[in-house]
Design an enzyme around this catalytic site. Structure first.
Site, PDB file in Angstrom:
ATOM      1  N   HIS A 125      38.316 -58.301  -2.251  1.00 15.10           N
ATOM      2  CA  HIS A 125      38.029 -57.601  -3.679  1.00 15.10           C
ATOM      3  C   HIS A 125      37.126 -56.511  -4.158  1.00 15.10           C
ATOM      4  O   HIS A 125      36.982 -56.290  -5.379  1.00 15.10           O
ATOM      5  CB  HIS A 125      38.139 -59.654  -4.577  1.00 15.10           C
ATOM      6  CG  HIS A 125      39.830 -59.902  -4.294  1.00 15.10           C
ATOM      7  ND1 HIS A 125      40.800 -59.515  -4.436  1.00 15.10           N
ATOM      8  CD2 HIS A 125      39.886 -60.883  -4.329  1.00 15.10           C
ATOM      9  CE1 HIS A 125      41.666 -60.180  -4.509  1.00 15.10           C
ATOM     10  NE2 HIS A 125      41.113 -61.390  -4.111  1.00 15.10           N
ATOM     11  N   ASP A 162      46.859 -61.555   2.682  1.00 15.63           N
ATOM     12  CA  ASP A 162      45.991 -61.654   2.373  1.00 15.63           C
ATOM     13  C   ASP A 162      47.074 -61.953   1.273  1.00 15.63           C
ATOM     14  O   ASP A 162      47.757 -61.282   0.272  1.00 15.63           O
ATOM     15  CB  ASP A 162      44.327 -61.652   1.586  1.00 15.63           C
ATOM     16  CG  ASP A 162      44.070 -62.600   0.490  1.00 15.63           C
ATOM     17  OD1 ASP A 162      43.481 -63.533   1.003  1.00 15.63           O
ATOM     18  OD2 ASP A 162      44.950 -62.776  -0.787  1.00 15.63           O
ATOM     19  N   HIS A 164      46.208 -61.732  -2.348  1.00 15.23           N
ATOM     20  CA  HIS A 164      46.331 -61.350  -3.462  1.00 15.23           C
ATOM     21  C   HIS A 164      46.525 -60.067  -3.090  1.00 15.23           C
ATOM     22  O   HIS A 164      45.231 -59.606  -2.015  1.00 15.23           O
ATOM     23  CB  HIS A 164      44.331 -61.886  -4.438  1.00 15.23           C
ATOM     24  CG  HIS A 164      44.827 -62.980  -4.335  1.00 15.23           C
ATOM     25  ND1 HIS A 164      44.472 -64.230  -2.992  1.00 15.23           N
ATOM     26  CD2 HIS A 164      44.807 -63.389  -5.108  1.00 15.23           C
ATOM     27  CE1 HIS A 164      44.075 -65.980  -4.478  1.00 15.23           C
ATOM     28  NE2 HIS A 164      44.655 -65.217  -4.855  1.00 15.23           N
ATOM     29  N   ASP A 245      46.405 -67.665   2.281  1.00 15.14           N
ATOM     30  CA  ASP A 245      46.458 -67.827   1.302  1.00 15.14           C
ATOM     31  C   ASP A 245      47.550 -67.922   0.700  1.00 15.14           C
ATOM     32  O   ASP A 245      47.940 -68.217  -0.527  1.00 15.14           O
ATOM     33  CB  ASP A 245      45.845 -67.804   0.337  1.00 15.14           C
ATOM     34  CG  ASP A 245      44.824 -66.271   0.158  1.00 15.14           C
ATOM     35  OD1 ASP A 245      46.419 -65.334   1.150  1.00 15.14           O
ATOM     36  OD2 ASP A 245      44.355 -65.490  -0.725  1.00 15.14           O
TER      37      ASP A 245
HETATM   38 ZN   LIG Z   1      43.511 -64.416  -1.522  1.00 13.44          ZN
END
Ligand SMILES: [Zn+2]
Length: 308
Positions: A125, A162, A164, A245
């Site tokens: 991120h 991931d 996200h 995740d």
């Molecule tokens: Zn994540």
């Protein structure tokens, strides 16, 4: 040939506060799983600290200074609502990025086929000028640019599974077509980016999934969208943002992947690495917040790397 494992005790000293999901216990769980006898052939290395020159290929020097200057002597300092620094955060972040740099050097130097970096804080991120989403520096992007600018590689790919979207990696790559970024992620979800329409210079492939999507949607999406794009790009090095995740047990998202899906995608990415990159693959830990699922999924991932 062997699989390398890069980690460092300093990565356990980054503490975002008592109830924060991105906890030192995550890394302890992964390392405990990799202590099992089947992983005794892993070649273990202490991660060095990334140099400012390494970080500066992705992040402006003033921004790097601001992050490191914000590290408190004691207590906690928040950079945003969910990105929190403690006294150990600066050293942890430098080791996390340094792990990927060292792993890239070792794999390109033919010391091993592949490597796994068990580090935190995560990185995907972190945008060039913005730390966010538990991430300080973009570890995988720092590794990619090390490969290109120090080792002279012309095409470097990152695949990010991931749950996200890796907005930071996309931001670092989207105007540079020597770099390729593909992501599978739940959508909509934090950080809000990652629509299929975000394609950069044709070097970005986003494969968003609705909540409750599971193995079959995931495998179809990867097979139809990501693997052919990787074959067309022909990466000389495969990097992996390995977040776990998307597992069905994870508390932060609602994709329904299972451990076997991590085995499957790791096999597919190794096949791409074998076809185009002389087998060179470096993976680095991103998210994963159910400790048991994180540990078993990371172990499944590393098990495949060791079978290469
Ligand atoms: Zn994540």
């Amino acid at each position: 040939m062997t699989t390398l494992l890069y980690t460092h005790p300093a990565c356990l000293e980054h503490d975002s506060g008592r109830h924060h999901p991105e906890s030192p216990a995550r890394l302890r769980a992964v390392l405990a799983a990799l202590e099992q006898p089947e992983f005794s052939r892993l070649e273990r290395h202490e991660a060095p600290e990334a140099t400012l020159d390494d970080l500066a290929r992705v992040h402006p020097r003033r921004h790097i200074g601001r992050i490191l200057d914000a590290v408190p002597k004691s207590g906690h300092v928040g950079i945003d609502a969910d990105t929190v620094l403690s006294s150990g955060s600066g050293a942890a972040a430098l080791r996390a990025a340094g792990a990927v740099v060292a792993a890239v050097d070792a794999v390109i130097g033919k010391k091993a086929d592949n490597a796994f970096c068990a580090v935190r804080p995560p990185g995907h991120h972190a945008e060039p000028e913005r730390a966010m989403g538990f991430c300080l520096f973009n570890n995988v992007a720092v590794g990619a640019l090390r490969a290109r600018e120090v080792h002279g590689l012309e095409r470097v790919a990152v695949v990010d599974f991931d749950v996200h979207h890796g907005n930071g990696t996309q931001a670092a790559f989207e105007t540079d077509d020597s770099l390729f970024y593909a992501s599978t992620h739940q959508y909509p979800l934090y950080p809000g980016t990652g629509a299929a329409s975000e394609t950069g210079m044709g070097n970005i492939v986003n494969v968003p999934f609705r909540p409750m999507s599971g193995s079959s949607e995931f495998r179809v999406g990867v097979t139809r969208r990501i693997l052919p794009a990787l074959d067309a790009f022909r990466p000389e090095l495969m990097l992996v943002s390995a977040g776990f995740d998307a597992h069905q047990s994870d508390p932060l998202a609602q994709l329904m992947l299972e451990e076997s899906d991590y085995t499957w995608i790791t096999e597919k990415l190794l096949e791409i690495a074998d076809r185009h990159a002389d087998g060179r693959l470096v993976a680095t830990l991103e998210g994963g917040y159910d400790l048991r699922a994180l540990a078993s999924s990371a172990a499944a991932h590393v098990r495949v790397l060791m079978s290469a």
